[in-house]
Design an enzyme around this catalytic site. Structure first.
Site, PDB file in Angstrom:
ATOM      1  N   GLY A  34      -1.046   9.180   7.766  1.00  0.00           N
ATOM      2  CA  GLY A  34      -2.059   8.129   7.882  1.00  0.00           C
ATOM      3  C   GLY A  34      -3.387   8.718   8.309  1.00  0.00           C
TER       4      GLY A  34
ATOM      5  N   VAL B  31      -5.273   7.271  14.334  1.00  0.00           N
ATOM      6  CA  VAL B  31      -3.907   6.979  14.775  1.00  0.00           C
ATOM      7  C   VAL B  31      -3.136   8.294  14.980  1.00  0.00           C
ATOM      8  CG1 VAL B  31      -1.748   5.810  14.181  1.00  0.00           C
ATOM      9  CG2 VAL B  31      -3.927   4.704  13.703  1.00  0.00           C
ATOM     10  N   GLY B  32      -3.459   9.305  14.195  1.00  0.00           N
ATOM     11  CA  GLY B  32      -2.843  10.620  14.394  1.00  0.00           C
ATOM     12  C   GLY B  32      -3.014  11.101  15.827  1.00  0.00           C
TER      13      GLY B  32
ATOM     14  N   GLU C 219       0.236  14.205   8.738  1.00  0.00           N
ATOM     15  CA  GLU C 219      -0.241  14.290   7.346  1.00  0.00           C
ATOM     16  C   GLU C 219      -1.430  13.342   7.246  1.00  0.00           C
ATOM     17  OE1 GLU C 219       0.915  16.098   4.734  1.00  0.00           O
ATOM     18  OE2 GLU C 219       2.570  17.066   5.784  1.00  0.00           O
TER      19      GLU C 219
ATOM     20  N   CYS D  12      -4.367  10.126  -0.901  1.00  0.00           N
ATOM     21  CA  CYS D  12      -4.901  11.035   0.134  1.00  0.00           C
ATOM     22  C   CYS D  12      -5.482  12.306  -0.478  1.00  0.00           C
ATOM     23  CB  CYS D  12      -3.820  11.378   1.142  1.00  0.00           C
ATOM     24  SG  CYS D  12      -2.354  12.112   0.405  1.00  0.00           S
TER      25      CYS D  12
END
Ligand code: NAD
Length: 439
Positions: free
Chosen positions: A193, A197-198, A215, A249
């Site tokens: 994502g 948030v990572g 990722e 992505c």
């Protein structure tokens, strides 16, 4: 198993941990059986998943099979045909002072793995990491994206019918449920994502010293060299960029090229859009929709960042944005701020390769870098003088379909890698063993 309240994640994690302690997920037979069951789920329920992907993202059936269902099946088959060989203990030479000893490595499963998936390839990006986690002998908590609700519901309904429910659980939900999950101790967290948030995931993992794979995404540039055939380049750029309406992505985020090449490339891109999607892409069965109104509004706000070369039209009711190419875009235009993650392709002009390399290196390390060039010297320079998760010459996106290549980012585009045997490295601990006879 599904759960929708924040209390249940602790129970889910405890139940899976108890299963892992029994050792039942470790034998090769259990692993291959789970992979075969996953395969059976995808083949028997392909139409259900394709329908869910259409509901969530307007994905055409052919694209749903190619980029999600068949993609995952290939990953399963590749793993099934090599797993035994990958798991073989690997001997290590011993130094002279340990004469008579033997050394080798074995792969230990890690334990209970949490996989958190995003909405853009909501099936593939949940299941492909699970292939590696199960093949490595782990229990798995799967957290699908709430922004792709039909796919999330299909996974929650079907996975428990096929997989060992003492070892695999699906937890649906949004931020509260994911936050509650992240409070549990896992042995690995695999997150796909965005970088914001990572960071939340990595912080939560730090509390338990849990390793993470992140990722993430970013702006992946596509350099177009002088002297390349504009129509050949445009056809490949358009196919890679507008796949899943640009919500990929590893999609080429923007084009970097010199002014003369740009002048030839612009009409070629417009022709390529028409060739792939017809005169009215809104009616094309192979063209998707934007995931939600929030992203639609964000994207339409970027359309004024340059001269419209192709597309530019949109319809909020249908969450449709035409495949759009923008020419003469300034490096500081709004569309050049964040990852676009939608069907807008800006062209930024640079004087030459040196300036292109500086442009790339002045920014975050991308998930992918693409270049269209006939020059071996240019390929060598881009390989040696830039850093990116992956590097594609002449073809965007496709490197991630090579199961024997590692897939992952570097710097802001992420950490860690997976696919094929790289998944085994990610979801196992490589244990060192030394043995010396007593006599
Ligand atoms: P998303 O909004 O679906 O979020 C991903 C996951 O994080 C979801 O499961 C969601 O529930 C969870 N989440 C969201 N907010 C959270 C919070 N505050 N705390 C805990 N969990 C939370 O997807 P997204 O982030 O919009 O995905 C798009 C991004 O993902 C893009 O940047 C894209 O480039 C990147 N991406 C990377 C890859 C890759 O393989 N490297 C693949 C696809 C997408």
């Amino acid at each position: 198993m599904t759960s929708s309240t924040p209390e249940q994640p602790a129970a889910v994690a405890a139940r899976l941990r108890a299963t892992f302690r029994t050792g039942r997920t470790k034998p090769l037979e259990w692993r291959t059986d789970q992979l075969r069951q996953l395969r059976a789920m995808l083949t028997e329920h392909g139409p259900d998943f394709a329908a869910a992907l259409r509901a969530d993202l307007g994905k055409g059936e052919a694209e749903a099979y190619r980029t999600e269902i068949d993609f995952t099946l290939r990953e399963i088959d590749h793993t099934l045909s090599h797993l035994e060989e990958w798991l073989r203990p690997e001997p290590a030479p011993v130094p002279p002072h340990l004469d008579g000893a033997e050394a080798w490595t074995v792969y230990d499963p890690l334990g209970v793995v949490l996989v958190i998936a995003p909405w853009n390839y909501p099936l593939q990006l949940l299941l492909a990491p699970m292939v590696g986690a199960l093949a490595s002998g782990n229990c798995v908590v799967a957290k699908p994206s709430e922004l792709a609700p039909a796919t999330s519901a299909a996974v929650a309904r079907l996975l428990p019918r096929f997989l060992d429910t003492d070892a695999v659980a699906v937890v649906e939900g949004a931020v509260p449920e994911t936050t509650a999950l992240l409070e549990q101790r896992f042995d690995h967290i695999f997150y796909t994502g965005n970088g914001t948030v990572g960071r939340i995931v990595m912080n939560a993992a730090a509390k338990h010293l849990t390793p993470v794979t992140l990722e993430l995404g970013g702006k992946s540039p596509a350099f177009v060299d002088r002297g390349t055939d504009p129509d050949a380049v445009a056809a490949r750029l358009v196919a890679g960029k507008f796949l899943n309406a640009g919500q990929t992505c590893v999609a080429p985020d923007y084009v970097l090229t010199d002014p003369e090449t740009a002048a030839r490339l612009e009409p070629a891109l417009a022709r390529a859009v028409t060739a792939l999607f017809g005169d009215d892409p809104a009616a094309a069965p192979n063209y998707g929709r934007i995931i939600n109104e929030r992203h639609f509004d964000r994207l339409t706000g970027l359309l004024g960042s340059g001269r419209t070369v192709a597309g530019g039209t949109h319809d909020r009711d249908r969450k449709y944005i035409a495949p759009t190419v923008l020419g003469g875009v300034a490096p500081d235009a709004p569309v050049m701020g964040e990852e676009i993650f939608g069907p807008i392709l800006p062209i930024v002009e640079v004087a030459d390769l040196d300036e292109a390399i500086d442009f790339i290196n002045d920014r975050d390390k991308p998930l992918a870098l693409y270049a269209f060039t006939e020059s071996a010297q240019t390929r060598r320079r881009l390989t040696g003088e830039t850093s990116s998760g992956g590097l594609g010459f002449g073809l965007p996106v496709a490197h991630l379909t090579v199961s024997d290549l590692p897939f992952g980012g570097v710097g802001e585009s992420g950490m860690g890698r997976y696919h094929g045997r790289y998944s085994i490295e990610t979801f196992s601990h490589r244990k060192a063993v030394l043995s010396k006879p007593l006599a």
